[in-house]
Design a protein around this motif. Structure first.
Motif, mmCIF file in Angstrom:
data_model
loop_
_atom_site.group_PDB
_atom_site.id
_atom_site.type_symbol
_atom_site.label_atom_id
_atom_site.label_comp_id
_atom_site.label_asym_id
_atom_site.label_seq_id
_atom_site.Cartn_x
_atom_site.Cartn_y
_atom_site.Cartn_z
ATOM 1 N N GLU A 118 0.810 -1.227 0.000
ATOM 2 C CA GLU A 118 0.000 0.000 0.000
ATOM 3 C C GLU A 118 0.833 1.263 0.000
ATOM 4 O O GLU A 118 0.341 2.343 0.312
ATOM 5 C CB GLU A 118 -1.017 0.001 1.171
ATOM 6 N N LYS A 119 2.121 1.137 -0.328
ATOM 7 C CA LYS A 119 2.953 2.340 -0.403
ATOM 8 C C LYS A 119 2.668 3.093 -1.698
ATOM 9 O O LYS A 119 2.771 4.299 -1.753
ATOM 10 C CB LYS A 119 4.431 1.961 -0.317
ATOM 11 N N VAL A 120 2.330 2.313 -2.747
ATOM 12 C CA VAL A 120 1.960 2.929 -4.024
ATOM 13 C C VAL A 120 0.459 2.728 -4.208
ATOM 14 O O VAL A 120 -0.014 1.600 -4.210
ATOM 15 C CB VAL A 120 2.696 2.241 -5.207
ATOM 16 N N ARG A 121 -0.289 3.803 -4.345
ATOM 17 C CA ARG A 121 -1.744 3.674 -4.516
ATOM 18 C C ARG A 121 -2.086 3.409 -5.974
ATOM 19 O O ARG A 121 -1.545 4.054 -6.866
ATOM 20 C CB ARG A 121 -2.448 4.941 -4.046
ATOM 21 N N ALA A 122 -2.963 2.455 -6.201
ATOM 22 C CA ALA A 122 -3.358 2.129 -7.578
ATOM 23 C C ALA A 122 -4.790 2.584 -7.820
ATOM 24 O O ALA A 122 -5.584 2.706 -6.892
ATOM 25 C CB ALA A 122 -3.235 0.632 -7.801
ATOM 26 N N GLU A 123 -5.114 2.829 -9.083
ATOM 27 C CA GLU A 123 -6.476 3.178 -9.480
ATOM 28 C C GLU A 123 -7.390 1.979 -9.241
ATOM 29 O O GLU A 123 -6.959 0.828 -9.352
ATOM 30 C CB GLU A 123 -6.516 3.501 -10.982
ATOM 31 N N ILE A 124 -8.674 2.252 -8.990
ATOM 32 C CA ILE A 124 -9.608 1.166 -8.699
ATOM 33 C C ILE A 124 -9.681 0.152 -9.848
ATOM 34 O O ILE A 124 -9.761 -1.051 -9.615
ATOM 35 C CB ILE A 124 -11.016 1.698 -8.307
ATOM 36 N N ASP A 125 -9.606 0.601 -11.095
ATOM 37 C CA ASP A 125 -9.691 -0.345 -12.214
ATOM 38 C C ASP A 125 -8.504 -1.305 -12.254
ATOM 39 O O ASP A 125 -8.688 -2.493 -12.507
ATOM 40 C CB ASP A 125 -9.815 0.410 -13.553
ATOM 41 N N THR A 126 -7.324 -0.785 -11.991
ATOM 42 C CA THR A 126 -6.130 -1.640 -11.931
ATOM 43 C C THR A 126 -6.292 -2.639 -10.797
ATOM 44 O O THR A 126 -5.967 -3.818 -10.929
ATOM 45 C CB THR A 126 -4.882 -0.757 -11.650
ATOM 46 N N ARG A 127 -6.797 -2.166 -9.689
ATOM 47 C CA ARG A 127 -6.985 -3.029 -8.518
ATOM 48 C C ARG A 127 -7.993 -4.134 -8.809
ATOM 49 O O ARG A 127 -7.792 -5.291 -8.463
ATOM 50 C CB ARG A 127 -7.442 -2.189 -7.322
ATOM 51 N N LEU A 128 -9.101 -3.766 -9.458
ATOM 52 C CA LEU A 128 -10.136 -4.764 -9.726
ATOM 53 C C LEU A 128 -9.692 -5.774 -10.780
ATOM 54 O O LEU A 128 -10.100 -6.934 -10.749
ATOM 55 C CB LEU A 128 -11.440 -4.078 -10.152
ATOM 56 N N ASP A 129 -8.836 -5.359 -11.703
ATOM 57 C CA ASP A 129 -8.305 -6.291 -12.704
ATOM 58 C C ASP A 129 -7.498 -7.397 -12.032
ATOM 59 O O ASP A 129 -7.500 -8.529 -12.497
ATOM 60 C CB ASP A 129 -7.407 -5.549 -13.710
ATOM 61 N N SER A 130 -6.807 -7.042 -10.958
ATOM 62 C CA SER A 130 -5.999 -8.024 -10.221
ATOM 63 C C SER A 130 -6.557 -8.159 -8.816
ATOM 64 O O SER A 130 -5.845 -8.047 -7.828
ATOM 65 C CB SER A 130 -4.546 -7.578 -10.158
ATOM 66 N N ARG A 131 -7.863 -8.387 -8.752
ATOM 67 C CA ARG A 131 -8.558 -8.348 -7.468
ATOM 68 C C ARG A 131 -7.975 -9.337 -6.463
ATOM 69 O O ARG A 131 -7.894 -9.055 -5.278
ATOM 70 C CB ARG A 131 -10.046 -8.623 -7.693
ATOM 71 N N PHE A 132 -7.547 -10.526 -6.931
ATOM 72 C CA PHE A 132 -7.033 -11.532 -5.986
ATOM 73 C C PHE A 132 -5.818 -11.008 -5.225
ATOM 74 O O PHE A 132 -5.628 -11.344 -4.064
ATOM 75 C CB PHE A 132 -6.715 -12.849 -6.703
ATOM 76 N N ILE A 133 -5.024 -10.156 -5.876
ATOM 77 C CA ILE A 133 -3.866 -9.581 -5.166
ATOM 78 C C ILE A 133 -4.321 -8.388 -4.327
ATOM 79 O O ILE A 133 -3.882 -8.205 -3.201
ATOM 80 C CB ILE A 133 -2.758 -9.142 -6.152
ATOM 81 N N ASP A 134 -5.217 -7.597 -4.892
ATOM 82 C CA ASP A 134 -5.744 -6.434 -4.170
ATOM 83 C C ASP A 134 -6.318 -6.860 -2.817
ATOM 84 O O ASP A 134 -6.154 -6.176 -1.806
ATOM 85 C CB ASP A 134 -6.823 -5.789 -5.038
ATOM 86 N N LEU A 135 -6.975 -8.036 -2.815
ATOM 87 C CA LEU A 135 -7.615 -8.535 -1.589
ATOM 88 C C LEU A 135 -6.605 -8.966 -0.531
ATOM 89 O O LEU A 135 -6.972 -9.186 0.623
ATOM 90 C CB LEU A 135 -8.542 -9.704 -1.933
ATOM 91 N N ARG A 136 -5.339 -9.086 -0.932
ATOM 92 C CA ARG A 136 -4.328 -9.438 0.070
ATOM 93 C C ARG A 136 -4.063 -8.282 1.027
ATOM 94 O O ARG A 136 -3.523 -8.479 2.106
ATOM 95 C CB ARG A 136 -3.012 -9.808 -0.639
ATOM 96 N N LYS A 137 -4.419 -7.066 0.595
ATOM 97 C CA LYS A 137 -4.218 -5.898 1.470
ATOM 98 C C LYS A 137 -5.222 -5.964 2.612
ATOM 99 O O LYS A 137 -6.425 -6.123 2.383
ATOM 100 C CB LYS A 137 -4.444 -4.600 0.692
ATOM 101 N N HIS A 138 -4.729 -5.798 3.806
ATOM 102 C CA HIS A 138 -5.634 -5.894 4.956
ATOM 103 C C HIS A 138 -6.709 -4.810 4.935
ATOM 104 O O HIS A 138 -7.818 -5.016 5.408
ATOM 105 C CB HIS A 138 -4.832 -5.854 6.253
#
Ligand code: ATP
Ligand code: MG
Length: 439
Positions: A118-138
């Protein structure tokens, strides 16, 4: 090194390892959150479901072979570490693990599509494209822990009030309510639709003697929304109760909202802390404002609203500024509510419908329903719909239908209010909107 589990099993999650466990052997498992190789010492931050543990490997204290293995580890690979607990003022949770053995269970490819620290913030679309990794963030998984607990407490509450859970079809032959657009699908040689609401089925259940029913299931809305509070597939918490009116329906809804919030506040402390969200238990009764009064409040704030109009976004925003929390808007004009809504006995132009709002967000719509067959037919016609296409539904009103009332709560919007989210997409694992159908 094998990547199989064999007899290796987790003994503790990060959160469970305390300084009092000094010198105990533990096995932890998870993802490599961060790696720091300082030459003579390697730090591996291992992240699991809700915590992070520091694995500290000083070259002088561990086997040279193990030290070399550690050096090769990559971020986000999955590992199991067996080691000894040691106190450490600087490490997260005040403990670190001195490793004895490490198992590399799955190696991650690099570079990662997303930064998990979470040091680098990503756009929601980028996050949703790789949701399985995004979900690793607490901070992301916390939202789903709250949603899960909310659904659990809603079920508990409704069961304790003697409601029976039902499942109604999502493949339907015709439009439920008119108004909302439907997704057409091919059903063998015919056209069918995805269900926009369990409304008509819930009502047919009222003629069945179950009295109190609920369903928690997806509803599909084909509207081309592009807002922060609309999706095309959402989970609806739908309730219908026989021998009640809209006042009873509001009372049960209010009680459920307070129960769910109280329960989430009690059981999701860590998740709420992670989200830095101060969840407040609302006071009851929630304010109940009549539609007419609401129109006046909106106009007084300089936003034009005619009597008989539905709330515009601007009107919702004004109300959100005036009302800080949950409130009902009651006595809606009959004309702008669906055909099955009961008109008021004193003034049929007003209906027995209500909306539950949280600030500027509609959380639920509900009403006492029409239970008189002939009135229902009349209402269907007056909306320009054909009663013939409602034959099977209408039949349920001809053989003994008790008065009844109910509502539907959008689970995602309710979760937004409990987690402080402003974009509904944050509250769905894999959202479906105008532009997104994958993953
Ligand atoms: P809105 O006016 O905000 O578009 P609505 O009045 O069309 O909502 P209802 O048909 O009353 O929605 O559905 C009951 C509840 O289901 C809503 O109060 C909301 O919580 C949820 N809901 C309905 N449609 C959507 C949607 N497209 N996206 C998210 N939630 C929805
Ligand atoms: Mg509504």
């Amino acid at each position: 090194m094998t990547d199989l589990l064999e007899d290796c099993r987790r003994t503790h999650y990060s959160k469970q390892i305390k300084p009092e466990m000094k010198d105990e052997d533990v096995v932890i498992m998870g993802w490599i959150h961060e790696m720091r190789d300082l030459g003579g010492i390697i730090f591996v931050l291992l992240r699991d479901r809700d915590g992070v543990t520091q694995v500290t490997a000083p070259s002088k204290k561990i086997e040279p072979e193990l030290f070399e293995e550690l050096k090769k580890l990559k971020k986000e690979s999955v590992i199991a570490v067996k080691g000894r607990v040691q106190e450490s003022a600087k490490a997260p949770g005040g403990v670190e693990i001195i490793p004895e053995t490490i198992k590399l269970l799955s190696e991650s490819k690099l570079p990662l599509p997303l930064d998990t620290t979470e040091k680098v913030r990503a756009e929601i679309d980028t996050r949703l494209d790789s949701r399985f990794i995004d979900l690793r963030k607490h901070s992301v998984s916390a939202i789903f822990k709250v949603k899960s607990r909310m659904l659990h407490s809603v079920r508990n509450f409704l069961e304790s009030e003697n409601y029976t859970e039902i499942n109604t079809p999502k493949l339907v032959g015709s439009a439920t309510e008119g108004g909302t657009e439907l997704f057409p699908i091919t059903y063998f040689e015919r056209e069918a639709f995805l269900g926009q609401s369990p409304q008509l089925y819930k009502q047919m259940m009222m003629a069945s003697g179950f009295d109190n029913v609920y369903e928690i299931a997806p509803i599909f809305r084909a509207e081309e929304h592009d807002t922060l509070r609309h999706l095309n597939e959402v989970i609806s918490i739908d309730v219908e109760t026989a021998f009640t009116d809209q006042i009873d329906a509001m009372n049960i809804l209010e009680k459920m909202v307070v129960k769910a919030i109280t329960d989430v506040k009690e059981h999701c402390k860590d998740a709420l802390d992670t989200l830095e969200f101060d969840l407040q238990i609302p006071e009851t009764p929630f304010p109940r404002i009549e539609y007419d009064e609401m129109v006046e409040m909106v106009n007084n704030k300089g936003v034009k609203m005619e009597h008989g109009e539905d709330m515009s976004r601007a009107a919702e925003k004004v109300m959100g500024e005036l009302m800080d929390g949950y409130y009902f808007i009651t006595a809606w004009p009959t004309d702008i509510k669906p055909f099955y809504v009961q008109p008021s006995a004193e003034d049929p132009a007003k209906s027995c419908a209500f909306d539950l709002m949280y600030k500027d967000l509609e959380i639920s719509s509900g009403a006492m329903r029409i239970h008189n067959h002939d009135l229902l037919v009349e209402k269907i016609k007056s909306k320009g719909l054909n009663p013939d296409s409602f034959n099977r539904y209408l039949a349920a009103f001809e053989y003994g239908m008790p008065p009844h009332a109910g509502w539907g709560v959008g689970a995602e919007r309710f979760t937004m209010t409990m987690t402080g989210q402003t974009n509904i997409r944050e509250t769905v694992l894999f959202p479906r909107d105008r532009r997104r159908l994958t993953p």
